[in-house]
Design a protein around this motif. Structure first.
Motif, mmCIF file in Angstrom:
data_model
loop_
_atom_site.group_PDB
_atom_site.id
_atom_site.type_symbol
_atom_site.label_atom_id
_atom_site.label_comp_id
_atom_site.label_asym_id
_atom_site.label_seq_id
_atom_site.Cartn_x
_atom_site.Cartn_y
_atom_site.Cartn_z
ATOM 1 N N ASP A 1 0.833 -1.199 0.000
ATOM 2 C CA ASP A 1 0.000 0.000 0.000
ATOM 3 C C ASP A 1 0.869 1.251 0.000
ATOM 4 O O ASP A 1 0.583 2.227 -0.691
ATOM 5 C CB ASP A 1 -0.921 0.005 1.230
ATOM 6 C CG ASP A 1 -1.981 -1.072 1.130
ATOM 7 O OD1 ASP A 1 -2.293 -1.475 0.003
ATOM 8 O OD2 ASP A 1 -2.479 -1.519 2.179
ATOM 9 N N THR B 1 -9.823 -1.892 -8.367
ATOM 10 C CA THR B 1 -10.736 -1.880 -7.221
ATOM 11 C C THR B 1 -11.446 -3.222 -7.065
ATOM 12 O O THR B 1 -11.733 -3.647 -5.942
ATOM 13 C CB THR B 1 -11.772 -0.749 -7.361
ATOM 14 O OG1 THR B 1 -12.467 -0.874 -8.611
ATOM 15 C CG2 THR B 1 -11.102 0.611 -7.307
ATOM 16 N N GLU C 1 -9.030 -5.256 -5.165
ATOM 17 C CA GLU C 1 -8.985 -4.871 -3.760
ATOM 18 C C GLU C 1 -10.160 -5.468 -2.993
ATOM 19 O O GLU C 1 -10.019 -5.887 -1.840
ATOM 20 C CB GLU C 1 -8.994 -3.347 -3.639
ATOM 21 C CG GLU C 1 -7.704 -2.693 -4.131
ATOM 22 C CD GLU C 1 -7.833 -1.191 -4.256
ATOM 23 O OE1 GLU C 1 -8.885 -0.658 -3.836
ATOM 24 O OE2 GLU C 1 -6.893 -0.548 -4.754
ATOM 25 N N GLU D 1 -9.396 -9.059 -2.401
ATOM 26 C CA GLU D 1 -8.374 -9.200 -1.362
ATOM 27 C C GLU D 1 -9.000 -9.136 0.031
ATOM 28 O O GLU D 1 -8.546 -9.811 0.952
ATOM 29 C CB GLU D 1 -7.324 -8.100 -1.515
ATOM 30 C CG GLU D 1 -6.372 -8.338 -2.689
ATOM 31 C CD GLU D 1 -5.413 -7.177 -2.905
ATOM 32 O OE1 GLU D 1 -5.424 -6.238 -2.072
ATOM 33 O OE2 GLU D 1 -4.658 -7.203 -3.895
ATOM 34 N N LYS E 1 -15.235 -1.006 -0.037
ATOM 35 C CA LYS E 1 -14.575 -1.342 -1.300
ATOM 36 C C LYS E 1 -15.590 -1.394 -2.437
ATOM 37 O O LYS E 1 -15.307 -0.936 -3.551
ATOM 38 C CB LYS E 1 -13.862 -2.691 -1.180
ATOM 39 C CG LYS E 1 -12.714 -2.729 -0.188
ATOM 40 C CD LYS E 1 -11.559 -1.847 -0.630
ATOM 41 C CE LYS E 1 -10.383 -1.966 0.322
ATOM 42 N NZ LYS E 1 -9.281 -1.042 -0.029
#
Length: 721
Positions: A382, A547, A550, A553, A585
């Motif tokens: 990050d 995105t 993400e 994840e 998210k």
């Protein structure tokens, strides 16, 4: 919720519209700081016998920006940044004054400040605020061509402005536990309003699409409010308001309540379509459950089991009805599982209520325990992404600044810097070409509307300084109040503010002047779009894919912890926090995809829309894993445990494979359908009556999640196995 709020829907909506009154407080503080700075500086100047307005304008700007720009992570960092704003503003005023005779030096200085603002933000958020105010003060000083002899007066104004910002931010209107309490109140009001609509839906024999749409909008608001409350939760404030409660308890309660209403909405819609609500007893039980939960007092400071007695009895009544339906001579209806979902989640809400009531009764002395450590999302990757992004933005800002200076010189030779300011603002916070276009368009549209309204009002009240000043303060408040609601409306109010300021400072406003500012705004937005499209361009589709990755994840550890909880000591309750993160998210995905989704029908739009739909379904199923789960360990045979290990391995593999396919690092892969494992579980799992823990029911959403992953994976080139 009070009876008055319940009977008057729009009053309740108004009271709940700003959770914690966060927007109102920040906009109010900024406006009061601006007003205090202006009037104090004018008073001092009057006492000194100096007839000069510009130091008061600088003081107002400093006092306002001292509230709005300071967004550091901790209170101590905010205080340091506030103090440094005064230094940066003083340096900006001085530099602008000394270099105002040479526009080329001003151009270079402004570009350096903008580049530094983006570049140094990689190290600390406060640096962006510091360079930002430096840019604004250089702009003001160079445009006004402040004489060196007047600089002490501007230093005084800056000191007054920053002092008021510090006073209002950290002393008079500092954040208190009451902010959290107000956020919870807004959440409860919105929930109770939605429950009231649900009762109307159940009792109405017809299906009203208008009411269903209204209900779905309310559910979305509850989801947003739940995320807001989750962010506000911290151990210190909770101990001050509800001694004995822990962050995890309150977060789980907020999550369960939101999921109950979301499940009720979907289930009741399905029950009406299946004509299940024609059964009078079922309608009565559902209305009883909803009304009793709506009236339950979950967070009252004194423990009284009667606060939740009615709700508990109602849920027990629904549970008995389900048992009769399952054990009856006739085969259970297909919609019975919908009632089971409602009963399960309603029961969790009641359990959360009892748990919180007991904790409040015992008090902080016996129950203050070590809170679960917050999940640290900031890993090395990050930080590396943040560094890369800030570097790319600083290069974009450099190129945009140079172009803006040149273009601004052609459009407004006397005031060429509004173009660069607009380009700077549009580049801020936009990481894709699509988002840059959207922000630039909204700012341009807002500026055009604001120019028309501002020019008209300014001409109408020109010469009435008191009225104009009052409207100026109102416009400032509205601009900041709407900043997170609508960027277009915020831009409109900012342009109206400029119209009033020009009229006050210049003694009149012309259509040419306000028109030039609109042209500057449009030019700056176009330059930002051009630069973001050419210099380190990030396509909207690529950003959306990032995105998506993400989200997956976040999904992976969430699902894996849930699966492990059946055979290991893993707390499912702690996953409520992760569920809110996945909600965030998903919201980011929708925001990033808006430029694509707003286009006319295209293949890319259709693909993105379908992928978002599938991820939304996955998010919904994932939240149900926590909301409807049995919160305790199952007693599993060795054979079932081995099956669970296989499920865990294959599920993890499937999520990782899908993430690689979405990001484009792989073009194909294998995704397991888990049919064999599902058959084994259904064959080996003990019956519900024997175990009192329906293992098959608790894995239902795992299969749904995997099926969604399989569907999306096959569309992206994966092979089913």
């Amino acid at each position: 919720m009070g009876r008055f709020e319940s009977k008057h829907y729009w009053i309740g909506r108004l009271l709940a519209s700003d959770p914690g009154r966060t927007r109102f407080r920040k906009a109010g503080k900024a406006t009061i700081s601006l007003m205090s700075s202006v009037f104090t500086t004018l008073l001092v100047l009057y006492l000194l016998g100096i007839n000069l307005l510009t130091p008061a304008i600088v003081a107002a700007m400093t006092g306002m920006m001292g509230i709005m720009l300071v967004n550091d992570d901790t209170n101590e960092e905010k205080k340091v940044t506030t103090g440094l704003l005064a230094v940066a503003a003083a340096c900006g005023i001085t530099s602008g004054s000394l270099l105002s005779s040479n526009p080329y030096f001003i151009d270079i200085l402004m570009i350096l400040i903008i580049v530094s603002a983006f570049y140094f933000s990689r190290y600390r958020t406060g640096y962006f605020s510091i360079f930002n105010i430096g840019f604004i003060t250089v702009y003001i000083s160079s445009v006004l061509q402040i004489p060196v002899g007047q600089l002490p007066l501007f230093y005084m104004g800056i000191f007054i402005g920053v002092s008021y910002a510090f006073l209002y931010n950290f002393i008079i209107f500092k954040d208190t536990p009451q902010t959290l309490k107000r956020s919870m109140r807004s959440f409860h009001i919105q929930c109770n309003l939605t429950l009231e609509i649900l009762v109307e839906v159940i009792q109405d024999p017809e299906i009203s699409q208008k009411r269903i749409n209204h209900l779905n909008n309310n559910v979305r608001k509850i989801r947003d409010y739940g995320r807001t409350v989750s962010v506000d939760l911290n151990a210190e404030d909770i101990r001050a308001i509800w001694p004995g409660l822990k962050v995890s308890q309150l977060r789980l309660y907020v999550f369960d309540t939101g999921m109950l209403i979301e499940t009720l909405t979907e289930s009741i819609n399905s029950l009406k379509k299946a004509d299940a609500l024609e059964v009078e007893e079922l309608r009565r039980l559902l209305v009883w459950v909803i009304k009793s939960i709506r009236e339950a007092r979950m967070l009252v400071p004194s423990y009284d089991w009667r606060n939740l007695e009615e709700a508990e009895i109602a849920v027990q009544g629904l549970r008995l009805a389900i048992k009769d339906l399952l054990n009856g001579e006739e085969k259970p209806k297909g919609w019975v599982f919908l009632i089971r979902r409602i009963e399960s989640i309603a029961n969790h809400v009641i359990e959360s209520g009892f748990s919180m009531q007991q904790a409040l009764h015992k008090g902080a002395a016996s129950l203050v325990a070590h809170e679960e450590a917050d999940i640290n999302d900031d890993d090395d990757n990050d930080n590396e992404d943040k560094f890369n992004q800030s570097t790319k933005k600083s290069v974009q800002a450099l190129v945009a600044g140079i172009i803006s200076i040149i273009v601004g010189g052609f459009i407004s030779p006397n005031r060429p810097y509004w173009v660069i300011l607009t380009a700077f603002v549009v580049l801020l916070g936009t990481q894709s070409v699509g988002r840059t276009y959207k922000k630039g368009f909204e700012r341009s549209l807002g500026s055009i509307i604001g120019a028309v309204l501002g020019f008209g009002l300014a001409k109408l009240i020109s010469g009435h300084s008191a009225i104009e000043l009052t409207l100026l303060f109102i416009v400032v408040f509205l601009a900041f109040y709407m900043v997170t609601v609508s960027y277009t409306i915020m831009s409109m109010f900012i342009t109206m503010l400029l119209a009033f300021m020009y009229d006050l400072l210049l003694g009149g406003i012309t259509i040419q002047l306000i028109g030039a500012r609109v042209m500057d705004t449009i030019a700056g937005a176009l330059i930002a779009l051009l630069v973001s499209s050419v210099i380190f361009p990030k396509k909207t589709t690529d950003k959306v894919a990032d995105t998506f990755g993400e989200f997956l994840e976040e999904l992976e550890p969430y699902v894996m912890d849930y699966l492990r909880s059946f055979r290991e000591e893993v707390s499912v309750k702690g996953l409520a926090h992760n569920a809110f993160l996945m909600d965030e998210k998903l919201q980011v995905i929708e925001d990033e995809a808006k430029p694509i989704l707003n286009r006319h029908e295209t293949i890319v739009r259709a693909n993105i829309s379908r992928r978002i739909t599938i991820l939304t379904a996955i998010n919904y199923y994932a939240k149900h894993l926590v909301a409807s789960s049995y919160r305790g360990n199952f007693e599993l045979s060795a054979e079932i445990k081995e099956t669970f290990i296989e499920i865990e391995k294959k599920t993890e593999h499937n999520i990782i494979t899908l993430r690689k396919l979405i990001k484009g690092t792989e073009r194909t892969g294998i995704i397991y359908n888990l049919k064999e494992e599902r058959e084994q579980i259904e064959r080996l799992a003990p019956s519900r009556i024997k175990s009192h823990r329906d293992l098959i029911h608790h894995l239902y959403y795992v299969w749904r999640i995997n099926q969604s992953i399989l569907t999306l994976g096959k569309e992206l080139g994966a092979v089913e196995k």
